[in-house]
Write an enzyme that holds these catalytic residues in place. Structure first.
Site, PDB file in Angstrom:
ATOM      1  N   SER A 115      18.137  -6.704  16.928  1.00 56.72           N
ATOM      2  CA  SER A 115      19.417  -6.534  16.254  1.00 56.72           C
ATOM      3  C   SER A 115      20.516  -6.142  17.236  1.00 56.72           C
ATOM      4  O   SER A 115      20.268  -5.441  18.229  1.00 56.72           O
ATOM      5  CB  SER A 115      19.302  -5.464  15.168  1.00 56.72           C
ATOM      6  OG  SER A 115      20.575  -5.122  14.652  1.00 56.72           O
ATOM      7  N   TYR A 138      26.135 -10.507  15.434  1.00 51.51           N
ATOM      8  CA  TYR A 138      27.256 -10.413  14.514  1.00 51.51           C
ATOM      9  C   TYR A 138      28.502 -10.766  15.306  1.00 51.51           C
ATOM     10  O   TYR A 138      28.641 -10.378  16.471  1.00 51.51           O
ATOM     11  CB  TYR A 138      27.411  -9.002  13.938  1.00 51.51           C
ATOM     12  CG  TYR A 138      26.325  -8.571  12.988  1.00 51.51           C
ATOM     13  CD1 TYR A 138      26.274  -9.086  11.701  1.00 51.51           C
ATOM     14  CD2 TYR A 138      25.371  -7.640  13.374  1.00 51.51           C
ATOM     15  CE1 TYR A 138      25.276  -8.686  10.818  1.00 51.51           C
ATOM     16  CE2 TYR A 138      24.374  -7.236  12.498  1.00 51.51           C
ATOM     17  CZ  TYR A 138      24.336  -7.769  11.216  1.00 51.51           C
ATOM     18  OH  TYR A 138      23.361  -7.367  10.355  1.00 51.51           O
ATOM     19  N   THR A 164      24.184 -14.087  12.314  1.00 52.43           N
ATOM     20  CA  THR A 164      24.192 -13.753  10.893  1.00 52.43           C
ATOM     21  C   THR A 164      25.475 -14.298  10.284  1.00 52.43           C
ATOM     22  O   THR A 164      26.565 -13.860  10.637  1.00 52.43           O
ATOM     23  CB  THR A 164      24.105 -12.238  10.681  1.00 52.43           C
ATOM     24  OG1 THR A 164      22.835 -11.776  11.166  1.00 52.43           O
ATOM     25  CG2 THR A 164      24.232 -11.881   9.207  1.00 52.43           C
ATOM     26  N   LYS A 231      21.559 -17.438  10.415  1.00 54.10           N
ATOM     27  CA  LYS A 231      20.751 -16.671   9.460  1.00 54.10           C
ATOM     28  C   LYS A 231      21.612 -16.321   8.256  1.00 54.10           C
ATOM     29  O   LYS A 231      22.698 -15.757   8.392  1.00 54.10           O
ATOM     30  CB  LYS A 231      20.233 -15.394  10.113  1.00 54.10           C
ATOM     31  CG  LYS A 231      19.373 -14.504   9.211  1.00 54.10           C
ATOM     32  CD  LYS A 231      18.850 -13.311  10.005  1.00 54.10           C
ATOM     33  CE  LYS A 231      17.933 -12.433   9.156  1.00 54.10           C
ATOM     34  NZ  LYS A 231      18.699 -11.708   8.110  1.00 54.10           N
ATOM     35  N   HIS A 255      19.608 -11.429   2.904  1.00 52.31           N
ATOM     36  CA  HIS A 255      19.738 -10.003   3.213  1.00 52.31           C
ATOM     37  C   HIS A 255      21.136  -9.601   3.621  1.00 52.31           C
ATOM     38  O   HIS A 255      21.396  -8.423   3.846  1.00 52.31           O
ATOM     39  CB  HIS A 255      18.794  -9.623   4.358  1.00 52.31           C
ATOM     40  CG  HIS A 255      17.367  -9.629   3.944  1.00 52.31           C
ATOM     41  ND1 HIS A 255      16.966  -9.339   2.674  1.00 52.31           N
ATOM     42  CD2 HIS A 255      16.238  -9.903   4.644  1.00 52.31           C
ATOM     43  CE1 HIS A 255      15.649  -9.421   2.607  1.00 52.31           C
ATOM     44  NE2 HIS A 255      15.180  -9.768   3.786  1.00 52.31           N
TER      45      HIS A 255
END
Length: 806
Positions: A115, A138, A164, A231, A255
């Protein structure tokens, strides 16, 4: 974390065991932070329930031997189709955080997705890792922050980027709000240097870029050589958009904070997404995986691998590196057992036949699988049958049939008042007389009607003569293929020109659904070139061509309706036509010109692209449905491009189209060709003269429509409501912008309560768009019906606008 000593892994046999053992290791706030996910609290429950409904079908005496769990993703061999999903702050579970997780994943050879909000530096994680590392990205408002993270990960040896795409909002984390959860003092992302990280949701809202679009993929490619996955994909539409953007992989995930009711479980949408992708890139899935059987179910529905998230943190919390490694071993062992019991010799051979879904008392409308007593499963059919593009016309026909008293501005069909049944026999006899005058024997005349006839068509000479007289287009009859309507001509052209996934079909957007439907049937994902308010611009096409080439793909053809287009009604200016032909020559692409509305539009028409073509860059797709006889379903393709085979022999593209046609429709109806030929003979090939009356009628219909719109929406009211429309000079269609979502629900209300039907413009945008616009067709109605329909439409728009305002 509490101060309780970690138990050993002895006695922990399932992922559920680890979850129960981990629960006591956390205080309430930390547990809820991990368990609550990044969005709705119902998301995990929905994912778990979807997997619970799956039933794997046992096989006996299969002779499959020891199952092979190996797979290859992005060129790397994995011992099992499992990777560790990106999760922030592993340090909540273990002081070593991602370093311990990397060592655990390396022990079993499985990749770890790290992450952006990792609690340990990328460099320290990479030093501990012995299996592939990917970086979850991100995109921050400050792009330099994202760039620095990506560059650091790449230098550290990470092998892929996972963007993401369902950010920037992480949703309302209800458990965190109730607990007033803040990260423990000193627990900040090790790879970020600024920002308020104590409240993750607040940080996302202030720091993430809220205006991302698919161009971010190009940006990531510009700053890094690593493969890019996205994602957060939950629909086939977005999956196809991702392919067009050139992604290297897709992660089906819910998610990312979708604070919406009814967001589908990942398993429910997996089959439609894998069908849309068609093997063009790897598809991974996460959410709700708790057993090896769940992994096999995901593979059966088309996934290449799964991502395992929260359970890894449970293992880490229970016994650190040993616990995480043991947990990954357990789920791999369960996968082996599930494969053995279902007779699945390798993960590559897991297919839809393995799974079924336990029926519910009230089936979820988004369920992927049903369990019919007999019959076929739709999910096992070609993915196009579930594509919304193929449903659009059926839906419109259903609405029109369901509300017969409604006035319909939906069908783009000619006006019935011009047809006389007896004309068919007159035209048929005229063609037979023509054949006889040409020296055909009675037997030859009979064969011309009753036999199959040549695949390329038997009226090519008459079509070539008509094109010469009507359009100043001089082509040899041999370059023409007579087709079953223009739709078949589109299908043949796309099939011939798009030979593989590296070939690109570009379409002007909005565009006619026939071309996108044909492409979908052929597993071709068109690249949309968005029109501006003023219409098509060559600069946009050139940019799209260059972007596709930068991705290593080969632009082959561009489809456009230059005259009074369907759906928007726009017409391409002469200079733009010349510029388009020049662009096609410079970039070595073909132009698929579809122009069915020219001869039924009033006034002098601009030259066709084909008539201006000096380098054989245009394949003309034509139709007699609008000009002569809709029911005959006779169209044509003019394909005079030279084709050279491996031995140096040359022929025409038309010959290749005819080969494909011979395997589809064999030939176009001889009777239909004969009737159309008789009509051409009646006008000496000049369909423009034959359509002088119809062109005037349609021109009047468009004029009346525009006058009625102006009457129903005076300038001041129009501006106050936010209603506007374009003013086409011909054709059947115009576009009307409205201040509300013009979707199927609005259409049904319009038909039911106001008695007027229209077409949502969103149907015509391959990449999404047009949500606040409708297409109006003016061709099928009398002037009085247009006036009445416009009055009803105005009442509906004003009512719907008030509803939308609240």
């Amino acid at each position: 974390m509490t101060g309780t000593e970690r138990p050993e892994t002895t006695g922990l046999y399932t992922l559920k065991d680890y979850e129960e053992a981990a629960r006591v290791r956390f205080d309430q706030g930390s547990w809820d932070f991990i368990a609550g996910g990044a969005g709705q609290e119902r998301t995990l429950a929905a994912n778990l329930a979807a997997f619970d409904r799956v039933r794997l079908r046992p096989r006996v005496l299969s002779g499959a031997g020891a199952p092979d769990t190996r797979t290859t993703v992005l060129g790397r061999s994995w011992p099992a189709p499992i990777a560790v999903a990106p999760m922030a702050y592993h340090t909540l579970a273990d002081p070593e955080g991602e370093v311990a997780t990397a060592r655990a994943a390396g022990r079993v050879g499985l990749p770890l997705v790290v992450s952006t909000f990792a609690g340990r530096t990328f460099e320290s994680v990479a030093e501990a890792a012995s299996a592939p590392l990917w970086l979850q990205v991100y995109c921050f408002r400050d792009r330099s922050t994202t760039r620095q993270l990506v560059e650091r990960a790449e230098r550290a040896g990470f092998e892929a980027l996972v963007l993401t795409v369902d950010a920037p909002r992480l949703g309302r984390r209800l458990r965190d709000l109730r607990n007033d959860f803040r990260l423990p003092d000193g627990m900040v992302p090790a790879n970020l240097t600024s920002g308020d990280y104590a409240s993750p949701s607040a940080h996302a809202l202030t720091e993430f870029d809220p205006a991302l679009d698919w161009s971010v993929i190009d940006w990531l490619r510009a700053i890094s050589s690593l493969p890019v996955l996205v994602k957060g994909v939950l629909s086939a539409v977005d999956a196809r958009a991702a392919l067009r953007a050139g992604v290297d992989g897709i992660v089906v995930s819910n998610h990312g904070g979708r604070q919406l009711d009814g967001v589908p479980a990942t398993l429910e949408v997996l089959a439609e997404i894998t069908a849309a992708v068609g093997g063009a890139c790897p598809v991974l899935v996460d959410g709700g995986i708790r057993r090896g059987a769940d992994v096999l179910a995901a593979l059966a529905l088309g996934a290449d691998a799964v991502l395992l998230g929260r359970p890894v943190l449970h293992g880490l919390a229970v016994a650190g590196e040993n616990g995480a490694a043991h947990l990954l071993e357990l789920i791999t062992e369960e996968l082996v057992e599930a494969m053995a019991l279902t007779g699945t010799p390798s993960v590559a051979q897991a297919g839809p036949a393995l799974v079924g879904v336990e029926p519910e008392v009230t089936p979820a409308p988004s369920a992927v699988w049903s369990t019919p007593a007999a019959g076929l499963r739709k999910a096992e059919l070609h993915g196009s049958v579930s594509d919304p593009v193929l449903d659009t016309m059926n839906f419109l026909n259903e609405v029109t049939t369901r509300y017969p008293q409604a006035i319909s501005f939906a069908p783009g069909r000619p006006y019935d008042g011009f047809f006389d049944t007896e004309q068919i026999f007159t035209h048929l006899r005229r063609y037979l007389d023509h054949l006889q005058a040409q020296g055909a024997s009675p037997g030859q005349v009979r064969s011309a009607l009753f036999q199959y006839g040549p695949t390329s068509g038997q009226i090519r000479e008459l079509i070539a003569d008509s094109l010469r007289k009507d359009e100043n287009t001089d082509v040899a009859p041999e370059s023409i293929v007579v087709t079953v309507g223009c739709q078949e001509a589109m299908f043949l052209a796309v099939r011939a020109l798009i030979s593989g996934p590296e070939d690109v079909l570009l379409v002007s957007s909005p565009c006619y659904v026939g071309i996108t439907g044909a492409a979908r049937l052929l597993d071709v994902t068109p690249t949309a070139v968005a029109e501006r308010e003023s219409g098509f611009d060559c600069a946009d096409l050139e940019a799209a061509v260059l972007a596709e080439r930068a991705r290593g793909r080969r632009p082959r053809a561009f489809y456009v309706i230059p005259d009074h287009s369907n759906p928007s009604g726009t017409t391409m200016p002469l200079q733009t036509r010349l510029d388009l032909l020049d662009l096609a020559q410079r970039h070595d692409i073909l132009v698929l010109e579809d122009s069915p509305y020219r001869m039924v539009s009033p006034g002098r028409q601009l030259p066709t692209l084909k008539s201006l073509d000096r380098h054989r860059r245009v394949v003309q797709l034509g139709s007699f449905s609008k000009t002569l006889f809709p029911g005959a379903r006779v169209g044509y393709a003019v394909a005079d491009q030279t084709v050279v085979d491996a031995d140096g022999r040359t022929g025409l593209l038309a010959d290749e189209l005819a080969k494909i046609k011979s395997m589809i429709t064999v030939n176009t109806s001889a009777v239909s060709q004969a009737v159309v030929a008789g009509m051409l003979l009646a006008a000496d090939g000049r369909t423009s003269e034959l359509n002088s009356e119809t062109a005037a009628y349609y021109g009047d219909a468009m004029r009346v429509t525009l006058e009625e719109l102006a009457k129903q929406f005076p300038a001041a009211e129009r501006e106050a409501l936010g209603v506007c429309w374009n003013e086409p000079t011909g054709g059947f269609f115009l576009s009307l912008t409205v201040p509300f979502q013009a979707d199927n629900a609005a259409l049904i209300r319009s038909a039911e309560e106001f008695g007027v039907i229209w077409t949502p413009m969103s149907y015509f945008y391959p990449d999404g768009g047009g949500e606040h616009a409708v297409r109006l067709s003016v061709s099928y109605l009398t002037h009085q019906e247009i006036a009445d329909g416009m009055e009803r439409l105005a009442h509906f728009i004003k009512s719907q606008s008030q509803t939308a305002r609240g």
